[in-house]
Design an enzyme around this catalytic site. Structure first.
Site, PDB file in Angstrom:
ATOM      1  N   CYS A 120       0.850  -1.174   0.000  1.00 57.57           N
ATOM      2  CA  CYS A 120       0.000   0.000   0.000  1.00 57.57           C
ATOM      3  C   CYS A 120       0.890   1.229   0.000  1.00 57.57           C
ATOM      4  CB  CYS A 120      -0.836   0.058   1.277  1.00 57.57           C
ATOM      5  SG  CYS A 120      -1.635  -1.498   1.629  1.00 57.57           S
TER       6      CYS A 120
ATOM      7  N   ARG B 214       1.724   1.885  -5.820  1.00 53.42           N
ATOM      8  CA  ARG B 214       1.954   0.903  -4.752  1.00 53.42           C
ATOM      9  C   ARG B 214       0.710   0.073  -4.438  1.00 53.42           C
ATOM     10  NH1 ARG B 214       6.427   1.780  -1.876  1.00 53.42           N
ATOM     11  NH2 ARG B 214       5.551   0.528  -0.218  1.00 53.42           N
TER      12      ARG B 214
ATOM     13  N   TRP C  74      -3.515  -2.073  -1.508  1.00 52.96           N
ATOM     14  CA  TRP C  74      -3.424  -3.281  -2.332  1.00 52.96           C
ATOM     15  C   TRP C  74      -3.657  -4.415  -1.342  1.00 52.96           C
ATOM     16  CZ3 TRP C  74       0.155  -7.489  -2.665  1.00 52.96           C
ATOM     17  CH2 TRP C  74       0.071  -8.227  -3.851  1.00 52.96           C
TER      18      TRP C  74
ATOM     19  N   ASN D 290       0.819  -0.221   5.959  1.00 50.32           N
ATOM     20  CA  ASN D 290       1.368  -0.944   4.810  1.00 50.32           C
ATOM     21  C   ASN D 290       2.170  -2.103   5.374  1.00 50.32           C
ATOM     22  OD1 ASN D 290       2.509  -1.744   2.364  1.00 50.32           O
ATOM     23  ND2 ASN D 290       4.224  -0.330   2.590  1.00 50.32           N
ATOM     24  N   GLY D 291       1.780  -3.331   5.027  1.00 48.78           N
ATOM     25  CA  GLY D 291       2.516  -4.493   5.532  1.00 48.78           C
ATOM     26  C   GLY D 291       1.546  -5.575   5.957  1.00 48.78           C
TER      27      GLY D 291
ATOM     28  N   GLU E 194      12.826 -11.603 -20.094  1.00 52.63           N
ATOM     29  CA  GLU E 194      12.329 -10.274 -19.740  1.00 52.63           C
ATOM     30  C   GLU E 194      11.275  -9.790 -20.746  1.00 52.63           C
ATOM     31  OE1 GLU E 194      12.302  -8.553 -17.219  1.00 52.63           O
ATOM     32  OE2 GLU E 194      11.897  -6.507 -17.882  1.00 52.63           O
TER      33      GLU E 194
ATOM     34  N   LYS F 244       7.542  -8.783 -19.574  1.00 55.62           N
ATOM     35  CA  LYS F 244       6.944  -7.475 -19.873  1.00 55.62           C
ATOM     36  C   LYS F 244       5.600  -7.669 -20.540  1.00 55.62           C
ATOM     37  CE  LYS F 244       8.664  -5.541 -17.969  1.00 55.62           C
ATOM     38  NZ  LYS F 244       9.682  -5.331 -16.980  1.00 55.62           N
TER      39      LYS F 244
ATOM     40  N   GLU G 110       2.828  -9.179 -18.126  1.00 57.14           N
ATOM     41  CA  GLU G 110       2.374  -8.370 -16.994  1.00 57.14           C
ATOM     42  C   GLU G 110       1.497  -7.194 -17.401  1.00 57.14           C
ATOM     43  OE1 GLU G 110       6.591  -6.030 -16.099  1.00 57.14           O
ATOM     44  OE2 GLU G 110       5.182  -6.275 -14.466  1.00 57.14           O
TER      45      GLU G 110
ATOM     46  N   HIS H 179      12.745 -29.180 -26.829  1.00 58.89           N
ATOM     47  CA  HIS H 179      12.520 -30.105 -25.711  1.00 58.89           C
ATOM     48  C   HIS H 179      11.098 -30.017 -25.166  1.00 58.89           C
ATOM     49  CE1 HIS H 179      16.735 -31.249 -25.633  1.00 58.89           C
ATOM     50  NE2 HIS H 179      16.943 -29.988 -25.999  1.00 58.89           N
TER      51      HIS H 179
ATOM     52  N   LYS I 165       3.999  -2.133  -7.631  1.00 59.63           N
ATOM     53  CA  LYS I 165       5.373  -1.770  -7.993  1.00 59.63           C
ATOM     54  C   LYS I 165       6.407  -2.463  -7.121  1.00 59.63           C
ATOM     55  CE  LYS I 165       8.532   0.465 -10.216  1.00 59.63           C
ATOM     56  NZ  LYS I 165       8.857  -0.099 -11.551  1.00 59.63           N
TER      57      LYS I 165
HETATM   58  C1  AGP Z   1       8.626  -6.289 -13.464  1.00 56.07           C
HETATM   59  O1  AGP Z   1       8.255  -5.369 -14.392  1.00 56.07           O
HETATM   60  C2  AGP Z   1       8.232  -6.038 -12.073  1.00 56.07           C
HETATM   61  N1  AGP Z   1       8.139  -4.717 -11.677  1.00 56.07           N
HETATM   62  C3  AGP Z   1       8.803  -7.017 -11.053  1.00 56.07           C
HETATM   63  O2  AGP Z   1       9.075  -8.244 -11.632  1.00 56.07           O
HETATM   64  C4  AGP Z   1      10.031  -6.523 -10.241  1.00 56.07           C
HETATM   65  O3  AGP Z   1      11.173  -6.537 -11.038  1.00 56.07           O
HETATM   66  C5  AGP Z   1      10.200  -7.430  -9.013  1.00 56.07           C
HETATM   67  O4  AGP Z   1       9.050  -7.332  -8.222  1.00 56.07           O
HETATM   68  C6  AGP Z   1      11.399  -7.073  -8.197  1.00 56.07           C
HETATM   69  O5  AGP Z   1      11.344  -5.769  -7.736  1.00 56.07           O
HETATM   70  P1  AGP Z   1      12.607  -5.030  -7.173  1.00 56.07           P
HETATM   71  O6  AGP Z   1      13.564  -4.852  -8.297  1.00 56.07           O
HETATM   72  O7  AGP Z   1      12.075  -3.721  -6.667  1.00 56.07           O
HETATM   73  O8  AGP Z   1      13.168  -5.870  -6.089  1.00 56.07           O
END
Ligand code: AGP
Length: 598
Positions: free
Chosen positions: A2, A27, A74, A100-101, A473, A477, A480, A496, A593
């Site tokens: 959050c 967040r 969140w 938050n937590g 990657e 991308k 997500e 395989h 994020k």
């Molecule tokens: C990818 O686009 C994400 N934002 C996610 O996979 C991110 O890289 C992962 O949660 C790790 O975050 P960090 O680099 O802040 O540790």
């Protein structure tokens, strides 16, 4: 997961809190709420939905008052609805807080509190904190003492902002394993999960550490230890990010803005580390047992580093998903181990846990981080900053390419120490920002290409060696933000199993720069073509053009550095597909994020 914000001063708390919440929406954004001291007690407005909609409906910003707290949520405990939205209160409604937590022992605490007659309104873990403080207040001298005693009973992660009707000149803030930073203004003070929330008003900040709480008034702030209530002296730091840097600057989405910021970000990553990287290289060169720990995109940066360390330095490197490492590495980490943690936020719960395990076992920890002052930086022996600037889009873009850049710099610095001639690579790295600029010119063509691909059900990304991480990657991308199923894999792995999924028209993105394994990639591309897959190839050779359905021409550079530049068209492809499919690429569903809970 959050975003929380708190304000006390002469300004209109409602407006300041809402502006801050909007900047924290990355967040979490399933519900939001505010608690403001309106002079007639604490007024709470909250609900499920996005900050803007809720503000329109409930008038957060119109509430009169000079102090208040707010949160954008969140969900972790309890579905996202009006009742579970924060703030939460005690039975009397005089204590309100945002969190938050995760409170791990909330069920046990809740039972005890219910036995003592407390009535709960929500399903959240957070609400127990308000009731716990209320309970402690019955036998404490003052509110602060009651708060501290309540905090000592909590297990888990918590950043909290608390407002109490009985003390109108102050607010309380708490940090334990969830981020919280104070903003120190003139005649007003702030606190938030992240700096952009209040950067419009002040760039002077105090980072709280785990196990600390703060009391802030309009003209004062004090930081103390939860353990014993003793004062802690903290330095004020000045943040050089302007608010402009944290806003969209005319782009339709943060993600696109951040993709376009990469030439500058990569330049900053190179020049911001050039002078100090030699020192870090010397500090870690002796280690032969190396783990890289990270999650998501940062994990892919770790994989790239592994290829580079093996290729340039002959070092064996193990790359581990931090969420697995934290539970499996206890017996293999010791004082002869180097653990490199890659995390843009510096707050990812699993990566922090991996760092803590490494520290407990006596290992040396080097963190590669974007957010200055974040927890990872404070737990580590050594830190390399990626200098990407704030990244608001949930999908990591510039933080990824800058992670790759600094890992390349580091590998090169170690190679140099060992007398390896890396002048060609060095010269090429300095050209990378310009090459990324060139590649960004493909934006229009990639948008056009996306139109013909937007109905695709599956995508495959293939690469070899340094570009296996690029394939992974690219796929991450895409899934997500566009919600299209995508798989990234080594081209060698195709036969395989995954090849069975290739049929007419299935898009296969082949990352195939010139280099040692180019011919092998061409063979894999032909295997896909034979099954009528649709080949989108990224490369720099005429031969590749001939075997592909769509050819994205890339600049030539040493293959070791291609992942930095080749990531960019894949980001653009994912971005355009997301937008064409009507998704908000900045706020993908179900994701946040920084993942500050396990
Ligand atoms: C990818 O686009 C994400 N934002 C996610 O996979 C991110 O890289 C992962 O949660 C790790 O975050 P960090 O680099 O802040 O540790």
């Amino acid at each position: 997961m959050c975003g929380i914000i708190a304000y006390i001063g002469d300004g209109e708390a409602g407006k300041i809190l809402v502006d801050g919440l909007k900047r924290l929406e990355y967040r979490g954004y399933d519900s939001a709420g505010v608690a403001i001291d309106t002079g007639e007690g604490i007024t709470i407005k909250k609900g499920a939905g996005r900050v803007d909609e809720l503000n329109e409906m409930l008038g957060f910003s119109k509430l009169p008052g000079k102090r208040g707290i707010a949160q954008t949520r969140w969900a972790t405990h309890g579905e996202p609805n009006d009742v579970n939205a924060h703030p939460h209160t005690d039975c009397s409604g005089r204590i309100a807080l945002v969190h938050n937590g995760i409170i791990e022992n909330y069920l046990e605490l809740k039972e005890g509190l219910m036995e003592r007659g407390h009535t709960f309104k929500s399903e959240t873990d957070t609400e127990v904190i308000a009731h716990l403080i209320e309970e402690e207040l019955k036998s404490s001298e003052n509110f602060e003492e009651a708060l501290r005693r309540a905090l000592l009973k909590l297990k888990g992660s918590f950043a909290l902002a608390i407002i109490y009707a009985g003390e109108r000149d102050r607010l309380y803030l708490v940090r334990n394993e969830s981020p919280l930073v104070l903003g120190i203004g003139e005649g007003e003070n702030f606190a938030a999960s992240d700096v952009p929330a209040f950067l419009e008003y002040t760039n002077r900040v105090v980072f709280l550490d785990d196990g600390e709480y703060a009391v802030i008034g309009k003209d004062f702030y004090e930081v103390k230890r939860i353990e014993d209530g003793e004062r802690v002296e903290k330095e004020i730091q000045e943040i050089s990010w302007t608010l402009d840097m944290a806003e969209k600057a005319g782009y339709p989405h943060f993600m696109l803005k951040e993709i376009y910021e990469q030439p500058q970000a990569i330049k900053d990553a190179i020049y911001g580390n050039m002078e100090t990287i030699g020192e870090i290289a010397r500090a870690i060169d002796e280690y032969e047992k190396i783990f890289i720990v990270a999650m998501g995109t940062s994990y892919h940066a770790g994989l790239y580093a592994k290829y580079l360390f093996q290729h340039l330095l002959g070092k064996v490197v193990l790359v581990e998903d931090a969420s697995e490492f934290r539970y499996s590495a206890e017996k293999v980490v010791d004082e002869n181990t180097l653990v490199i943690a890659i995390t843009q936020s510096g707050e990812t719960a699993d990566t922090l846990a991996a760092i803590k395990l490494a520290k407990a076992k006596g290992a040396k920890v080097l963190s590669v981080v974007n957010v200055v002052g974040s927890m990872a930086t404070r737990l580590s022996d050594l830190v390399i900053y990626t200098h990407a600037g704030p990244e608001i889009g949930v999908a990591a873009t510039k933080t990824y390419t800058t992670q790759l850049t600094v890992m390349a710099l580091l590998a090169m610095a170690i190679a140099e120490l060992r007398g390896v001639n890396i002048s060609t690579l060095k010269e090429a790295l300095l050209r990378v920002p310009g090459l990324v600029e060139e590649v960004l010119k493909h934006d229009g063509a990639i948008r056009e290409l996306s139109k013909s691909l937007k109905e695709a059900r599956d995508f495959f990304y293939i690469g070899r060696s340094f570009n296996v991480p690029t394939a992974l990657e690219g796929a991450l991308k895409l899934k997500e933000i566009s919600y299209i199923h995508a798989e990234g894999l080594s081209a060698g792995e195709l036969k395989h199993g995954p090849l069975a999924l290739i049929e007419e028209g299935v898009p296969v993105v082949a990352i195939a720069p010139s280099g040692r394994l180019f011919e092998k990639m061409v063979s894999n591309i032909k295997e896909v073509s034979a099954r009528k897959g649709f080949i989108i190839a990224l490369g720099d050779s005429e031969e590749l053009k001939k075997v592909s359905d769509v050819f994205v021409e890339m600049p030539s550079l040493p293959e070791e550095l291609t992942p930095i530049v080749y990531a960019v068209p894949l980001q653009l492809l994912a971005y355009h597909l997301a937008v064409l499919r009507g998704n908000d690429p900045d706020k993908p569903r179900n994701l946040a994020k920084s993942v500050t809970v396990e």
